[in-house]
Motif scaffolding. Structure first.
Motif, PDB file in Angstrom:
ATOM      1  N   ARG B 247       0.842  -1.199   0.000  1.00 39.19           N
ATOM      2  CA  ARG B 247       0.000   0.000   0.000  1.00 39.19           C
ATOM      3  C   ARG B 247       0.878   1.251   0.000  1.00 39.19           C
ATOM      4  N   THR B 248       0.426   2.256  -0.680  1.00 39.57           N
ATOM      5  CA  THR B 248       1.211   3.503  -0.644  1.00 39.57           C
ATOM      6  C   THR B 248       0.697   4.379   0.491  1.00 39.57           C
ATOM      7  N   PRO B 249       1.587   5.027   1.182  1.00 42.92           N
ATOM      8  CA  PRO B 249       1.169   5.870   2.299  1.00 42.92           C
ATOM      9  C   PRO B 249       0.656   7.218   1.793  1.00 42.92           C
ATOM     10  N   SER B 263      -6.298  18.185   6.459  1.00 40.67           N
ATOM     11  CA  SER B 263      -6.794  17.105   5.596  1.00 40.67           C
ATOM     12  C   SER B 263      -5.617  16.506   4.829  1.00 40.67           C
ATOM     13  N   PRO B 264      -5.750  15.243   4.481  1.00 41.87           N
ATOM     14  CA  PRO B 264      -4.613  14.585   3.829  1.00 41.87           C
ATOM     15  C   PRO B 264      -4.207  15.281   2.543  1.00 41.87           C
ATOM     16  N   LEU B 265      -2.900  15.383   2.375  1.00 37.45           N
ATOM     17  CA  LEU B 265      -2.361  15.972   1.153  1.00 37.45           C
ATOM     18  C   LEU B 265      -2.127  14.869   0.141  1.00 37.45           C
ATOM     19  N   ALA B 266      -2.499  15.150  -1.062  1.00 35.55           N
ATOM     20  CA  ALA B 266      -2.207  14.175  -2.115  1.00 35.55           C
ATOM     21  C   ALA B 266      -0.778  14.386  -2.569  1.00 35.55           C
ATOM     22  N   VAL B 267       0.031  13.388  -2.321  1.00 33.01           N
ATOM     23  CA  VAL B 267       1.414  13.494  -2.782  1.00 33.01           C
ATOM     24  C   VAL B 267       1.778  12.239  -3.557  1.00 33.01           C
ATOM     25  N   GLU B 268       2.826  12.376  -4.345  1.00 25.83           N
ATOM     26  CA  GLU B 268       3.309  11.204  -5.068  1.00 25.83           C
ATOM     27  C   GLU B 268       4.625  10.762  -4.470  1.00 25.83           C
ATOM     28  N   TRP B 269       4.701   9.482  -4.225  1.00 25.37           N
ATOM     29  CA  TRP B 269       5.923   8.952  -3.640  1.00 25.37           C
ATOM     30  C   TRP B 269       6.803   8.360  -4.724  1.00 25.37           C
ATOM     31  N   ARG B 270       8.094   8.574  -4.593  1.00 24.00           N
ATOM     32  CA  ARG B 270       9.024   7.977  -5.547  1.00 24.00           C
ATOM     33  C   ARG B 270      10.275   7.510  -4.796  1.00 24.00           C
ATOM     34  N   ASN B 276      10.428   2.451 -10.023  1.00 25.79           N
ATOM     35  CA  ASN B 276       9.273   2.086  -9.215  1.00 25.79           C
ATOM     36  C   ASN B 276       9.406   0.667  -8.689  1.00 25.79           C
ATOM     37  N   ARG B 277      10.338   0.494  -7.752  1.00 21.70           N
ATOM     38  CA  ARG B 277      10.611  -0.849  -7.235  1.00 21.70           C
ATOM     39  C   ARG B 277      10.562  -0.806  -5.720  1.00 21.70           C
ATOM     40  N   PRO B 278      10.441  -1.960  -5.070  1.00 23.48           N
ATOM     41  CA  PRO B 278      10.485  -1.970  -3.605  1.00 23.48           C
ATOM     42  C   PRO B 278      11.739  -1.252  -3.111  1.00 23.48           C
ATOM     43  N   SER B 279      11.542  -0.399  -2.117  1.00 23.44           N
ATOM     44  CA  SER B 279      12.680   0.389  -1.656  1.00 23.44           C
ATOM     45  C   SER B 279      12.532   0.718  -0.188  1.00 23.44           C
ATOM     46  N   HIS B 280      13.644   0.920   0.470  1.00 28.61           N
ATOM     47  CA  HIS B 280      13.611   1.334   1.866  1.00 28.61           C
ATOM     48  C   HIS B 280      13.316   2.821   1.984  1.00 28.61           C
ATOM     49  N   VAL B 281      13.648   3.563   0.936  1.00 26.05           N
ATOM     50  CA  VAL B 281      13.551   5.018   1.013  1.00 26.05           C
ATOM     51  C   VAL B 281      12.558   5.537  -0.009  1.00 26.05           C
ATOM     52  N   TRP B 282      11.653   6.375   0.460  1.00 22.29           N
ATOM     53  CA  TRP B 282      10.658   6.976  -0.428  1.00 22.29           C
ATOM     54  C   TRP B 282      10.640   8.483  -0.240  1.00 22.29           C
ATOM     55  N   LEU B 283      10.453   9.185  -1.332  1.00 18.21           N
ATOM     56  CA  LEU B 283      10.465  10.645  -1.298  1.00 18.21           C
ATOM     57  C   LEU B 283       9.151  11.194  -1.832  1.00 18.21           C
ATOM     58  N   CYS B 284       8.763  12.339  -1.293  1.00 14.19           N
ATOM     59  CA  CYS B 284       7.637  13.028  -1.916  1.00 14.19           C
ATOM     60  C   CYS B 284       7.889  14.530  -1.860  1.00 14.19           C
TER      61      CYS B 284
END
Lengths: 194, 549
Positions: B247-249, B263-270, B276-284
């Motif tokens: 699931r994406t946070p 209210s929740p912000l719509a952001v894109e994680w990369r 776009n692979r499993p990763s320990h580190v995610w940025l938005c």
């Protein structure tokens, strides 16, 4: 991911290689042996080992690529390809995963261009298997799925299925099977390509 | 007359040749007939008869097994139940005789699987007994083991029974890799973990029992690898396994003074590398208007959409950074939690292994296990001793020296991460440690100054992209040839790469993506000798004001 390959070997069963043992692959000798073997069409063993023919051609080619009759081989492969896209070990036999692989390997060695022609039919085969459709006419050895699958990945670059990974980091034929060096080496090769 | 005529060797050879020719004729005739009949759609018992002759001698003739299946399918429709029963019995008998000739033929086992799968009332008990018989002859026959697993699944044999079967084999002979392997599959089945928990764990009482069993095995026969391998697997059974979270946070930003809900912000994680692979580190990236300079603080909350996990951190006014962090020691990142009981067991195991090692100094399994036990017990306390054991192990097993060097590097890095816990460390010294490989780099997210000098690193790998706060990187005096990981490091200012193996300016291409890089030291690299390298470098890295060659 961490990859502990069964590289430890079976300690007490190691064979001691003598210092004067040959250390180069005698490709020419291997090729000659197989070629001469092929000319013994009336030989009992030759006929009985027909179930290996396509693979034999592949191993043969490794030593004799320059001197092989490409047309003859291509005709042979063509005549071994069936409707479903699979290729049989020799003429008149049923399509078989292992020998489809051997044929693909042969083709990729000989003529990359011509391989594309076969590739469309192979793609059909891949779709069929991906959809888990097993046809009795296709002798599907699920045990060798991983072996075949990993080589096909080399060509088509799809996602690896790690369900066959075991407690020692090796891979078996199916989920639950013991680690097998054949599977390990294939997957190792595949994981080395990007 | 009346004397026995003895053939000469020439005559013998000729007779043999004729015999083989005859054999070949029969073989080819039979094969031909089978194919002809198949072509003509004559799928009857005669085909069964013919194929059994050929398969009996050559069970790898795969196409003939296909033929037999086609015939049997045909006969299924045509015959009465009694006739079919006789047919099936005969087929099973035939299969067994084929297996006696070659117990390792894929075709034969597959056919038996196929047949049993179709029977209305299969006798699974008999099949299990067949497996037991064949395993008595060769307990490593993986075809038979796979078949046994098939039977056990079909017959819904409880895993506990199968475990008992492995017990019986192991008691008879400890050197039983296949049995140990099967145990490694059965135990997790017998003790399933709740979905929310980490997978692969075993309850402690089970673990301790297995440790006892496997200890007996490797002390009885220290030269057999099976038990040592299994022991290694057991040591890892309690550890935390990072799980892939599909699931994406989403990001929730709370910014108001009175603490009212945002209210929740719509952001894109990369991921840092953009793949776009499993990763320990995610940025938005936050929308430009989301931060208000007037507020004393901003609270960021990351919520996984299923709502079961949340992390929150605070950014104070005027600060560049804020973070929230779980402690590595609390979560037991690299090793398992130790109860008093388990600790005692492992401690005594360690002592016994050391005794064994004195008796069998050439036994590499024992040495490796000592290292693994020390890591499980107390990685920091045993660090020095571990390094000594690595030396010894490399001498005993020089063919695996590279693997051991990498393993050693991994353990040293783990220790460094653990030590970091005891001070809020942003400057990390990993120089002069004989490191051959880098790992756990995602743990170094907050590091600003990293010293990797005087090691044996061949590359700065892609995983280095996790070091988002890195400002200064010293990697001189290694054997670095590739810099793939020095990409998109937003704060990197200084990079020291003296005395490495950088061959050509092109190798430095990744550095162009580091916007703040101003100082680059390349002295003592092969590329410095090349013609026009300074110009080439200036072209490649225009924003780097100081490049030393």
């Amino acid at each position: 991911f961490v990859f502990l390959i069964l590289s430890w070997g079976t300690w007490q069963k190691d064979v001691i290689i003598q210092s004067d043992a040959p250390d180069t692959l005698l490709l020419e000798k291997q090729g000659n042996y197989i070629v001469s073997y092929g000319s013994k069409k009336d030989d009992y063993e030759y006929c009985v080992s027909e179930y290996l023919r396509m693979s034999v051609i592949y191993w043969d080619l490794i030593g004799q690529l320059h001197s092989m009759n490409r047309e003859e081989i291509l005709t042979c492969i063509q005549s071994c390809q069936h409707e479903c896209g699979g290729i049989s070990v020799s003429i008149g036999r049923g399509p078989h995963l292992l020998y489809t692989l051997s044929a693909v390997q042969i083709l990729s060695m000989i003529l990359w261009n011509m391989f594309r022609v076969y590739r469309n039919k192979m793609a059909l085969l891949l779709e069929i298997l991906g959809g888990k459709l097993i046809r009795d006419s296709l002798f599907v050895q699920w045990q060798l799925w991983l072996y075949w699958g990993s080589w096909m990945l080399l060509m088509w670059k799809r996602q690896l299925n790690l369900s066959c990974m075991n407690f020692d980091g090796g891979f078996g034929c199916r989920p639950g099977s013991e680690s097998h060096a054949g599977q390990d080496s294939c997957l190792l090769l595949v994981s080395c390509t990007k | 007359h009346g004397r026995l005529k003895v053939k000469t060797s020439e005559e013998q050879a000729e007779a043999k040749r004729l015999e083989r020719e005859q054999k070949l004729k029969l073989y080819q005739a039979a094969t031909q007939t089978v194919f002809q009949k198949r072509q003509a759609g004559e799928l009857d018992e005669s085909v069964l008869e013919l194929t059994s002759q050929i398969l009996g001698a050559n069970p790898d003739f795969a196409t003939l097994w296909n033929c037999r299946r086609e015939v049997l399918q045909q006969l299924e429709v045509q015959k009465s139940p009694e006739e079919l029963a006789t047919l099936v019995k005969a087929e099973l008998g035939f299969l067994e005789s084929c297996l006696r000739v070659n117990p390792k033929s894929y075709g034969t086992w597959h056919h038996r699987c196929w047949l049993l799968g179709r029977l209305p009332e299969p006798n699974w008990a008999r099949e299990l007994e067949l497996c037991a018989r064949f395993l008595e002859v060769d307990e490593r026959n993986f075809h038979c083991w796979d078949y046994r697993r098939f039977v056990a699944a079909q017959a819904a044999v409880p895993p506990a029974e199968e475990l008992a079967f492995t017990d019986s084999l192991i008691t008879r002979n400890f050197s039983n890799y296949s049995s140990w392997h099967y145990r490694s599959c059965l135990l997790p089945q017998l003790h399933p973990q709740p979905d929310s928990g980490p997978q692969g764990r075993l309850p402690e009482d089970v673990l301790l029992k297995e440790l006892e069993l496997v200890q007996n095995a490797f002390f009885t026969d220290p030269n057999d690898q099976s038990a040592w391998f299994y022991h290694r697997w057991l040591l890892g059974r309690d550890c935390f396994f990072p799980q892939l979270i599909p699931r994406t946070p989403c990001l929730l930003l709370k910014g108001t003074v009175d603490g009212g809900p945002g209210s929740p912000l719509a952001v894109e994680w990369r991921t840092p590398e953009g793949r776009n692979r499993p990763s320990h580190v995610w940025l938005c990236d936050l929308p430009a208007t989301s931060l208000n300079d007037q507020l004393p603080q901003h609270t960021f909350r990351v919520i996984w959409t299923a709502g079961d996990a949340q992390k929150e951190c605070v950014l104070l006014k005027g600060r560049q950074e804020g973070w929230c962090r779980d402690s590595a020691t609390d979560e037991q990142l690299f090793r398992c939690e130790l109860s008093v009981e388990k600790s005692t067991v492992l401690q005594s195991e360690l002592e016994s292994c050391k005794e064994l090692q004195e008796l069998e100094p050439e036994n590499k399994w024992c040495l490796l296990t000592i290292i693994l036990l020390m890591r499980a017990l107390d990685p920091l306390q045993y660090e020095k001793e571990t390094l000594q054991y690595f030396q010894t192990l490399k001498a005993v097993d020089p063919m695996r020296a590279a693997y051991l060097d990498d393993l050693r590097s991994k353990f040293l890095l783990e220790n460094s991460v653990l030590k970091m816990e005891y001070a809020e460390v942003r400057v990390l010294h990993l120089g002069h440690k004989d490191l051959t490989v880098l790992c756990h780099l995602e743990q170094l997210l907050l590091v600003t100054h990293l010293d990797l000098s005087h090691n044996r690193l061949r590359a700065l790998p892609p995983a280095l992209a996790a070091l988002r706060c890195l400002e200064v990187l010293q990697a001189n005096d290694n054997v670095i040839e590739s810099l793939d990981g020095v990409t998109n490091l937003p704060r990197l200012q200084e990079l020291v790469l003296c005395n490495n193996r950088l061959q050509q300016p092109a190798v430095l291409q990744p550095l162009a993506s580091c916007p703040r890089l101003t100082l680059l030291n390349l002295q003592g690299n092969p590329l410095c000798q090349a013609e026009g390298s300074s110009e080439h470098l200036a072209e490649l890295l225009p924003s780097v004001s100081s490049i030393l060659t």
